[in-house]
Design a protein around this motif. Structure first.
Motif, PDB file in Angstrom:
ATOM      1  N   GLY A 150      22.385  24.471 -32.735  1.00  0.00           N
ATOM      2  CA  GLY A 150      23.654  25.084 -33.092  1.00  0.00           C
ATOM      3  C   GLY A 150      24.055  26.229 -32.187  1.00  0.00           C
ATOM      4  O   GLY A 150      25.204  26.670 -32.217  1.00  0.00           O
ATOM      5  N   CYS A 151      23.109  26.712 -31.374  1.00  0.00           N
ATOM      6  CA  CYS A 151      23.399  27.814 -30.452  1.00  0.00           C
ATOM      7  C   CYS A 151      23.287  27.391 -28.998  1.00  0.00           C
ATOM      8  O   CYS A 151      23.371  28.233 -28.094  1.00  0.00           O
ATOM      9  N   ALA A 152      23.103  26.096 -28.759  1.00  0.00           N
ATOM     10  CA  ALA A 152      22.917  25.609 -27.386  1.00  0.00           C
ATOM     11  C   ALA A 152      24.094  25.947 -26.501  1.00  0.00           C
ATOM     12  O   ALA A 152      23.941  26.216 -25.300  1.00  0.00           O
ATOM     13  N   ASP A 153      25.303  25.953 -27.100  1.00  0.00           N
ATOM     14  CA  ASP A 153      26.503  26.208 -26.309  1.00  0.00           C
ATOM     15  C   ASP A 153      26.581  27.637 -25.806  1.00  0.00           C
ATOM     16  O   ASP A 153      27.383  27.945 -24.909  1.00  0.00           O
ATOM     17  N   LYS A 154      25.779  28.537 -26.349  1.00  0.00           N
ATOM     18  CA  LYS A 154      25.735  29.897 -25.805  1.00  0.00           C
ATOM     19  C   LYS A 154      24.376  30.217 -25.181  1.00  0.00           C
ATOM     20  O   LYS A 154      24.293  31.001 -24.236  1.00  0.00           O
ATOM     21  N   ASP A 155      23.303  29.599 -25.680  1.00  0.00           N
ATOM     22  CA  ASP A 155      21.973  29.862 -25.121  1.00  0.00           C
ATOM     23  C   ASP A 155      21.859  29.397 -23.676  1.00  0.00           C
ATOM     24  O   ASP A 155      21.353  30.123 -22.814  1.00  0.00           O
ATOM     25  N   LEU A 156      22.315  28.167 -23.421  1.00  0.00           N
ATOM     26  CA  LEU A 156      22.162  27.622 -22.074  1.00  0.00           C
ATOM     27  C   LEU A 156      22.983  28.391 -21.044  1.00  0.00           C
ATOM     28  O   LEU A 156      22.446  28.768 -19.984  1.00  0.00           O
ATOM     29  N   PRO A 157      24.278  28.685 -21.299  1.00  0.00           N
ATOM     30  CA  PRO A 157      25.016  29.512 -20.341  1.00  0.00           C
ATOM     31  C   PRO A 157      24.387  30.895 -20.152  1.00  0.00           C
ATOM     32  O   PRO A 157      24.381  31.427 -19.035  1.00  0.00           O
ATOM     33  N   LEU A 158      23.864  31.473 -21.249  1.00  0.00           N
ATOM     34  CA  LEU A 158      23.213  32.774 -21.144  1.00  0.00           C
ATOM     35  C   LEU A 158      22.052  32.722 -20.160  1.00  0.00           C
ATOM     36  O   LEU A 158      21.922  33.580 -19.267  1.00  0.00           O
ATOM     37  N   MET A 159      21.208  31.691 -20.295  1.00  0.00           N
ATOM     38  CA  MET A 159      20.048  31.560 -19.424  1.00  0.00           C
ATOM     39  C   MET A 159      20.466  31.210 -17.994  1.00  0.00           C
ATOM     40  O   MET A 159      19.940  31.775 -17.024  1.00  0.00           O
ATOM     41  N   MET A 160      21.389  30.278 -17.847  1.00  0.00           N
ATOM     42  CA  MET A 160      21.829  29.865 -16.515  1.00  0.00           C
ATOM     43  C   MET A 160      22.492  31.015 -15.757  1.00  0.00           C
ATOM     44  O   MET A 160      22.239  31.222 -14.562  1.00  0.00           O
ATOM     45  N   ASN A 161      23.338  31.764 -16.425  1.00  0.00           N
ATOM     46  CA  ASN A 161      24.042  32.865 -15.775  1.00  0.00           C
ATOM     47  C   ASN A 161      23.073  33.973 -15.357  1.00  0.00           C
ATOM     48  O   ASN A 161      23.203  34.546 -14.265  1.00  0.00           O
ATOM     49  N   GLN A 162      22.116  34.275 -16.233  1.00  0.00           N
ATOM     50  CA  GLN A 162      21.142  35.314 -15.889  1.00  0.00           C
ATOM     51  C   GLN A 162      20.242  34.865 -14.740  1.00  0.00           C
ATOM     52  O   GLN A 162      19.897  35.664 -13.870  1.00  0.00           O
ATOM     53  N   ALA A 163      19.876  33.571 -14.743  1.00  0.00           N
ATOM     54  CA  ALA A 163      19.055  33.051 -13.647  1.00  0.00           C
ATOM     55  C   ALA A 163      19.818  33.145 -12.325  1.00  0.00           C
ATOM     56  O   ALA A 163      19.260  33.550 -11.287  1.00  0.00           O
ATOM     57  N   ALA A 164      21.102  32.784 -12.330  1.00  0.00           N
ATOM     58  CA  ALA A 164      21.919  32.872 -11.123  1.00  0.00           C
ATOM     59  C   ALA A 164      22.054  34.318 -10.660  1.00  0.00           C
ATOM     60  O   ALA A 164      21.998  34.616  -9.451  1.00  0.00           O
ATOM     61  N   ASN A 165      22.213  35.226 -11.621  1.00  0.00           N
ATOM     62  CA  ASN A 165      22.330  36.649 -11.299  1.00  0.00           C
ATOM     63  C   ASN A 165      21.051  37.171 -10.645  1.00  0.00           C
ATOM     64  O   ASN A 165      21.098  37.912  -9.648  1.00  0.00           O
ATOM     65  N   MET A 166      19.907  36.758 -11.167  1.00  0.00           N
ATOM     66  CA  MET A 166      18.637  37.223 -10.608  1.00  0.00           C
ATOM     67  C   MET A 166      18.384  36.599  -9.230  1.00  0.00           C
ATOM     68  O   MET A 166      17.853  37.257  -8.328  1.00  0.00           O
TER      69      MET A 166
END
Length: 346
Positions: A150-166
């Motif tokens: 139910g939170c995949a639509d925000k969890d995955l972008p959160l992780m992907m965006n932070q990974a790209a930022n790092m």
């Protein structure tokens, strides 16, 4: 097994299984707009009498031919099989994977031993809980992470965006979605069902540990001793095309154990009876870990160092005590909660 016993001691006598005739499934993140996704076990559910309902964008079984009460008691007394393939499974790689994960969650990932896992929470800048998740530090140079459908639509972008930022700062981290099926085998007789199908002694897989292995002849599986029912259990990540085969093997594994399929209704009643948080119902982005009585998810080192989103607010609440806190209470009747009228989608 001390972790499992602790869960059992936490169990609140909130509600009896008989009271779930009407209150079968909570209202967390239900979707009915657009085409529903199907897990790798969808056809198997239908063939076995699963009553399919929309849940978090997926078509999932709420119950089977037996009642929710029977499924609930079956898990408490024997063993039950849940399809949790809709949950988000991710693989975090790179030499900075621990630093990456600790920038998003409150857990002390660095302090975990190889093949050990922990429950944690993603937090926002206000200390609220974005989602709860399980993070496993494997001995294969990656983190295995499972979070809510139910939170995949925000969890995955959160992780992907932070990974790209790092990565933009020269750090080494990658996040990949794992497309496996995920099967939860739960109940006090789980060991009797699973042990014949693995080559290692399940005594060597204590609560919140994980390992890659072959299960009933199926390679490339990962077995994690965890679950969200308050009982002993495992979650098995299995190649999607082998999910039905594994489920059938588990159902037929031990003729002396009453193993039955269980759906969302029993999963919800078991969780509530065990006093375990359900995202969107007991916790959300306006609830901090301290208010949710989840302070134990914050590692000792993290309490000292901070460094996770909302740390200032959360650590101050530990010091000052929160103004509100989640508590359990008993009820002699149906739970005081919102109900849904569930209609089959097939």
């Amino acid at each position: 097994m001390s972790g499992i016993r602790n869960l059992q001691r936490m169990r609140f006598p909130i509600i009896l299984a008989k009271d779930f005739v009407r209150a079968s499934v909570s209202q967390v993140r239900w979707y009915s707009d657009g085409a529903l996704k199907k897990t790798c076990l969808y056809d198997f559910h239908v063939q076995n009498g699963g009553k399919m309902v929309p849940f978090a964008g997926w078509s999932m079984p709420v119950q089977y031919k037996d009642s929710i009460i029977d499924s609930h008691n079956g898990v408490r007394n024997n063993a039950g099989i849940f399809d949790v393939s809709h949950m988000l499974q991710t693989k975090v790689t790179g030499k900075d994977r621990v630093k990456f994960m600790e920038s998003l969650v409150v857990a002390d990932i660095d302090g975990l031993k190889d093949n050990q896992g922990t429950l944690s929470v993603f937090t926002n800048s206000q200390g609220g809980i974005i989602d709860d998740l399980i993070i496993n530090k494997t001995d294969e140079d990656y983190l295995y992470v499972v979070s809510n459908a139910g939170c995949a639509d925000k969890d995955l972008p959160l992780m992907m965006n932070q990974a790209a930022n790092m990565r933009s700062k020269g750090l080494d981290v990658n996040v990949d979605v794992i497309s496996n099926g995920l099967i939860a085998l739960q109940g006090p007789k789980m060991v009797d069902v699973l042990q014949p199908g693995v080559s290692f002694d399940l005594k060597d897989l204590p609560f919140m540990t994980t390992r890659s292995c072959t299960v009933y002849g199926i390679d490339d599986c990962r077995v994690t001793r965890c679950g969200y029912t308050g009982e002993d259990g495992v979650e098995i990540s299995v190649p999607s095309d082998k999910s039905v085969e594994l489920t059938e093997n588990l159902l037929q594994a031990n003729k002396d154990v009453d193993v039955r399929l269980a759906g969302l209704g029993a999963r919800d009643s078991l969780r509530l009876e065990a006093g375990l948080c359900l995202y969107g119902n007991d916790i959300d982005e306006t609830t901090t870990p301290i208010e949710a009585t989840l302070a134990w998810t914050i590692g000792k080192r993290r309490k000292a160092e901070g460094g996770f989103p909302g740390a200032d607010i959360i650590l101050q609440q530990i010091e000052d005590k929160p103004k509100q806190r989640r508590v359990g209470f008993t009820s002699s009747g149906p739970p005081a909660r919102e109900y849904l009228s569930l209609k089959p989608v097939i």
